[in-house]
Design an enzyme around this catalytic site. Structure first.
Site, short mmCIF file in Angstrom:
data_model
loop_
_atom_site.label_atom_id
_atom_site.label_comp_id
_atom_site.label_asym_id
_atom_site.label_seq_id
_atom_site.Cartn_x
_atom_site.Cartn_y
_atom_site.Cartn_z
N LYS A 195 0.86 -1.18 0.00
CA LYS A 195 0.00 0.00 0.00
C LYS A 195 0.89 1.23 0.00
O LYS A 195 1.70 1.42 0.90
CB LYS A 195 -0.91 -0.01 1.22
CG LYS A 195 -1.79 1.23 1.28
CD LYS A 195 -2.78 1.15 2.42
CE LYS A 195 -3.63 2.41 2.46
NZ LYS A 195 -4.54 2.40 3.60
N ARG A 216 1.30 10.03 4.98
CA ARG A 216 1.51 8.78 5.72
C ARG A 216 2.83 8.12 5.31
O ARG A 216 2.95 6.91 5.29
CB ARG A 216 0.36 7.82 5.43
CG ARG A 216 -1.03 8.39 5.67
CD ARG A 216 -2.07 7.27 5.64
NE ARG A 216 -3.44 7.73 5.52
CZ ARG A 216 -4.14 8.30 6.50
NH1 ARG A 216 -3.58 8.50 7.68
NH2 ARG A 216 -5.38 8.66 6.29
N LYS A 247 -2.19 -1.56 -3.82
CA LYS A 247 -3.05 -0.39 -3.77
C LYS A 247 -2.24 0.89 -3.81
O LYS A 247 -1.26 0.97 -3.09
CB LYS A 247 -3.84 -0.46 -2.46
CG LYS A 247 -4.72 0.72 -2.20
CD LYS A 247 -5.36 0.57 -0.86
CE LYS A 247 -6.15 1.83 -0.59
NZ LYS A 247 -6.68 1.85 0.74
N TYR A 312 -15.26 1.01 -6.83
CA TYR A 312 -16.52 1.69 -6.50
C TYR A 312 -17.54 1.50 -7.62
O TYR A 312 -18.71 1.80 -7.44
CB TYR A 312 -16.26 3.17 -6.23
CG TYR A 312 -15.34 3.36 -5.03
CD1 TYR A 312 -15.85 3.23 -3.73
CD2 TYR A 312 -13.98 3.61 -5.17
CE1 TYR A 312 -15.01 3.36 -2.63
CE2 TYR A 312 -13.14 3.73 -4.08
CZ TYR A 312 -13.66 3.61 -2.81
OH TYR A 312 -12.83 3.73 -1.72
C1 PBG Z 1 -7.08 3.32 5.43
C2 PBG Z 1 -7.54 3.32 4.03
C3 PBG Z 1 -7.46 4.34 3.10
C4 PBG Z 1 -8.07 3.86 1.94
C5 PBG Z 1 -8.53 2.58 2.20
N1 PBG Z 1 -8.16 2.25 3.50
C6 PBG Z 1 -6.93 5.73 3.25
C7 PBG Z 1 -5.48 5.94 3.38
O1 PBG Z 1 -4.68 5.04 3.52
O2 PBG Z 1 -5.09 7.14 3.37
C8 PBG Z 1 -8.21 4.62 0.67
C9 PBG Z 1 -9.18 4.04 -0.31
C10 PBG Z 1 -9.53 4.94 -1.42
O3 PBG Z 1 -8.90 6.00 -1.62
O4 PBG Z 1 -10.47 4.60 -2.16
N2 PBG Z 1 -8.09 2.88 6.31
#
Ligand code: PBG
Length: 327
Positions: A195, A216, A247, A312
């Protein structure tokens, strides 16, 4: 004259269908869904046209539709009525996410795989994915302790798959241990393995009412790095991940292809909020053919090696694939 004519296999729809290497499948799609505590009417999300913050009732209805369409699953995100420094609402057995899990499970039984986000960013006032230490940095091990409890609560509420998305080191192994100790042997883990610290999560902030500013980068992966994803894969699999995820999806197809080439477990890819919003915004201006762009984006993610796609658009494309006989 050219002796070799690849165009022969492109000459009609029928022959193109015959030789298509990648076929989109409704059963591989997962719909991410947001549920907000204490609302009775679903709310629009400005930067994600067509996506809602659900009430419990409208979530139940969306899940029933997802099951009828034959989607693979639904991924639940909870938005609590109040947030604090430690994300306490995440550990409330009567909290919004636990309620959503049991409501959806009651509605759809074994027809739909119910997944839950195990992360604190929807619950903390500062919006980070974990609790902070005295210096204001996210405390890895203290956060993992909370993820353990959260995962067990979700399992007790009936979730099929927990999805830790916080990129804390050791989160998968710790959650597996806690689930097993709690007797939740059948609850699977979908690990957010690779991620990235991405700008494409922008609209998600609005979707979960996050006041988060900053970034982050101290816990999510650096977009510059490809090899690191394989290190994360190795760790998550060793810690007991049943499935892994890359992701975002579209900007990371190289990473997805790498991971899918060697992963011993199924690989998911998450087409995130920004990927969704960009297509919707361009289509709204008439700058792009909306449906064709959506279909091509999903096909590309599948072609790169995703076994499972979170999008989505899951319900919309499921309707279209089924109508077009591609279900
Ligand atoms: C964290 C999480 C995020 C997303 C899914 N789980 C936000 C992040 O990491 O900043 C983002 C998903 C999206 O943008 O569709 N709980």
């Amino acid at each position: 004259m050219n002796a070799i004519r690849p165009r022969r296999l492109r000459s009609t729809g029928a022959i193109r269908r015959l030789v298509a290497e990648t076929v989109p499948q409704v059963s591989s799609l997962v719909l991410p869904a947001f549920v907000a505590e204490g609302i009775s009417v679903p709310r629009d999300i400005g930067s994600m046209p067509g996506v809602k913050q659900h009430s419990l009732d409208s979530l139940r209805a969306a899940a029933a539709t997802a099951a009828e369409l034959g989607l693979g699953g639904i991924m639940l995100f909870g938005i609590p009525a109040s947030k604090d420094e430690r994300g306490s609402a995440a550990l409330d057995p009567a909290g919004v996410l636990c309620q959503a899990i049991s409501a959806v499970k009651a509605e759809t039984g074994d027809e739909l795989i119910v997944m839950s986000d195990v992360c604190l960013d929807e619950f903390t006032s500062h919006g980070h994915c974990g609790v902070l230490d005295e210096s204001g940095r996210v405390d890895n091990d203290a956060t993992v302790e909370l993820y353990r409890q959260m995962a067990v609560l979700h399992a007790e509420s009936g979730v099929d798959v927990v999805a830790p998305s916080g990129m804390m080191d050791g989160q998968v192994g710790a959650i597996r241990e806690s689930l097993d100790n709690a007797g939740q042997l059948n609850t699977a883990i979908l690990a957010y393995t690779a991620k990235y610290a991405s700008a494409f999560y922008g609209p998600f902030r609005e979707a979960v009412d996050s006041s988060f500013t900053g970034n982050r980068r101290q816990y999510q992966q650096d977009p510059a790095n490809r090899r690191e994803a394989l290190r994360e894969l190795e760790l998550d699999v060793a810690e007991g991940a049943d499935m892994v995820m890359v992701k975002p999806a579209s900007s990371y197809l190289d990473v997805l292809a790498d991971v899918s080439a060697v992963s011993p477990v199924p690989v998911a890819a998450y087409q995130v909020s920004g990927e969704f919003a960009m297509v919707e915004a361009a289509a709204e201006r008439g700058w792009i053919d909306r449906e064709a762009a959506i279909d091509e984006s999903l096909l590309s993610i599948a072609r790169a090696g995703a076994d499972i796609i979170l999008t989505y658009w899951a319900a919309e494309v499921a309707r279209r694939y089924v109508a077009g006989g591609r279900g």
